[in-house]
Design a protein around this motif. Structure first.
Motif, mmCIF file in Angstrom:
data_model
loop_
_atom_site.group_PDB
_atom_site.id
_atom_site.type_symbol
_atom_site.label_atom_id
_atom_site.label_comp_id
_atom_site.label_asym_id
_atom_site.label_seq_id
_atom_site.Cartn_x
_atom_site.Cartn_y
_atom_site.Cartn_z
ATOM 1 N N LYS A 224 0.848 -1.198 0.000
ATOM 2 C CA LYS A 224 0.000 0.000 0.000
ATOM 3 C C LYS A 224 0.882 1.246 0.000
ATOM 4 C CE LYS A 224 -3.601 2.147 2.825
ATOM 5 N NZ LYS A 224 -4.386 2.037 4.054
ATOM 6 N N ASN A 225 0.473 2.248 -0.793
ATOM 7 C CA ASN A 225 1.200 3.520 -0.787
ATOM 8 C C ASN A 225 0.385 4.588 -0.050
ATOM 9 O OD1 ASN A 225 -0.733 4.548 -2.597
ATOM 10 N ND2 ASN A 225 0.605 4.389 -4.371
ATOM 11 N N GLY A 226 0.903 5.785 0.023
ATOM 12 C CA GLY A 226 0.266 6.866 0.763
ATOM 13 C C GLY A 226 -0.996 7.417 0.126
ATOM 14 N N GLN A 227 -1.269 7.037 -1.116
ATOM 15 C CA GLN A 227 -2.481 7.492 -1.812
ATOM 16 C C GLN A 227 -3.609 6.473 -1.699
ATOM 17 O OE1 GLN A 227 0.710 7.721 -3.609
ATOM 18 N NE2 GLN A 227 0.754 9.647 -2.501
ATOM 19 N N GLU B 33 8.503 1.267 4.511
ATOM 20 C CA GLU B 33 8.308 2.084 5.714
ATOM 21 C C GLU B 33 7.788 1.266 6.885
ATOM 22 O OE1 GLU B 33 5.797 5.250 4.224
ATOM 23 O OE2 GLU B 33 7.203 5.549 2.568
ATOM 24 N N ALA B 34 6.983 0.247 6.587
ATOM 25 C CA ALA B 34 6.443 -0.635 7.626
ATOM 26 C C ALA B 34 6.080 -1.968 6.994
ATOM 27 C CB ALA B 34 5.211 -0.017 8.277
ATOM 28 N N MET B 35 6.238 -3.047 7.779
ATOM 29 C CA MET B 35 5.877 -4.383 7.311
ATOM 30 C C MET B 35 5.443 -5.197 8.512
ATOM 31 S SD MET B 35 8.201 -7.078 5.145
ATOM 32 C CE MET B 35 8.717 -8.366 6.263
ATOM 33 N N ARG B 36 4.269 -5.800 8.400
ATOM 34 C CA ARG B 36 3.793 -6.640 9.502
ATOM 35 C C ARG B 36 2.907 -7.747 8.958
ATOM 36 N NH1 ARG B 36 -1.574 -5.011 11.710
ATOM 37 N NH2 ARG B 36 -2.415 -3.530 10.212
ATOM 38 N N PHE C 77 1.271 -10.319 4.506
ATOM 39 C CA PHE C 77 1.883 -9.164 5.150
ATOM 40 C C PHE C 77 1.319 -7.878 4.560
ATOM 41 C CE2 PHE C 77 4.831 -12.540 5.856
ATOM 42 C CZ PHE C 77 5.516 -12.237 7.018
ATOM 43 N N GLU C 78 1.205 -6.866 5.414
ATOM 44 C CA GLU C 78 0.941 -5.505 4.957
ATOM 45 C C GLU C 78 2.305 -4.834 4.812
ATOM 46 O OE1 GLU C 78 -1.886 -1.975 6.469
ATOM 47 O OE2 GLU C 78 -0.289 -2.548 7.878
ATOM 48 N N VAL C 79 2.530 -4.233 3.638
ATOM 49 C CA VAL C 79 3.784 -3.538 3.362
ATOM 50 C C VAL C 79 3.435 -2.106 2.965
ATOM 51 C CG1 VAL C 79 5.802 -3.429 1.851
ATOM 52 C CG2 VAL C 79 4.943 -5.655 2.625
ATOM 53 N N ILE C 80 3.977 -1.146 3.693
ATOM 54 C CA ILE C 80 3.733 0.270 3.410
ATOM 55 C C ILE C 80 5.002 0.847 2.778
ATOM 56 C CG2 ILE C 80 3.089 2.519 4.373
ATOM 57 C CD1 ILE C 80 0.922 0.327 4.760
ATOM 58 N N PRO D 179 -6.335 2.148 -7.047
ATOM 59 C CA PRO D 179 -7.047 2.802 -5.947
ATOM 60 C C PRO D 179 -8.020 1.821 -5.273
ATOM 61 C CG PRO D 179 -7.181 4.098 -7.971
ATOM 62 C CD PRO D 179 -6.591 2.774 -8.332
ATOM 63 N N GLN D 180 -8.189 1.986 -3.973
ATOM 64 C CA GLN D 180 -9.061 1.071 -3.224
ATOM 65 C C GLN D 180 -10.450 0.983 -3.839
ATOM 66 O OE1 GLN D 180 -8.995 1.455 1.051
ATOM 67 N NE2 GLN D 180 -11.088 0.704 1.220
ATOM 68 N N ILE D 181 -10.976 2.087 -4.305
ATOM 69 C CA ILE D 181 -12.341 2.096 -4.853
ATOM 70 C C ILE D 181 -12.469 1.227 -6.110
ATOM 71 C CG2 ILE D 181 -12.054 4.177 -6.259
ATOM 72 C CD1 ILE D 181 -14.906 4.956 -5.239
ATOM 73 N N LEU D 182 -11.354 0.980 -6.818
ATOM 74 C CA LEU D 182 -11.370 0.172 -8.046
ATOM 75 C C LEU D 182 -10.775 -1.227 -7.857
ATOM 76 C CD1 LEU D 182 -10.154 2.914 -10.570
ATOM 77 C CD2 LEU D 182 -12.509 2.211 -10.079
#
Length: 133
Positions: A9-12, A64-67, A83-86, A106-109
């Motif tokens: 996932k990115n910041g957008q 930036e983050a991974m869990r 895993f979630e990877v930011i 994008p999440q909506i699509l």
């Protein structure tokens, strides 16, 4: 068998997915997460970092983050570690090493496509759990 997958996932609020190519042994031309098999002697985190390097040239320094957020098991006993990877890395900084394409969606699509394996269920659970917290 153990496998890993990354919800990148990115910041957008976009998610990086891989389009499998027509040479894939299963789920040809379907969307999936980046990841792969855990090799002997690896833990799931190590396997994921190796797979992200092989498939994307994604450097751990750009994460930036991974869990780990999910562990799933199918009827054949395959254990899937999700895993979630930011990251804020852009597509032009990545090199696709496997598959037909990669895209930030994008999440909506996100669900306007056909997924491989159980990836649609994995993403829906992730989004449901994320909105609950």
């Amino acid at each position: 068998m153990r496998v890993v997958g990354a919800i990148i996932k990115n910041g957008q609020n976009e998610y990086l997915l891989q389009l499998r190519d027509d040479k894939a042994p299963t789920f040809k031309n379907k969307w999936t997460l980046f990841g792969g098999q855990v090799e002997d002697g690896e833990n799931p985190s190590e396997a994921l970092l190796r797979e992200l390097d092989e498939e994307l040239k994604l450097n751990p320094n750009t994460i930036e983050a991974m869990r780990q957020i999910q562990t799933n098991e199918d009827a054949n006993g395959t254990k899937q570690h999700i895993f979630e990877v930011i990251t804020s890395i852009s597509l032009d900084q990545l090199v696709l090493g496997e598959g037909a394409a990669m895209e930030y969606i994008p999440q909506i699509l996100l669900f306007n496509r056909e997924f491989a394996f159980n990836i649609e269920d994995v993403l829906r659970k992730y989004l449901n759990d994320s909105s609950a917290s």
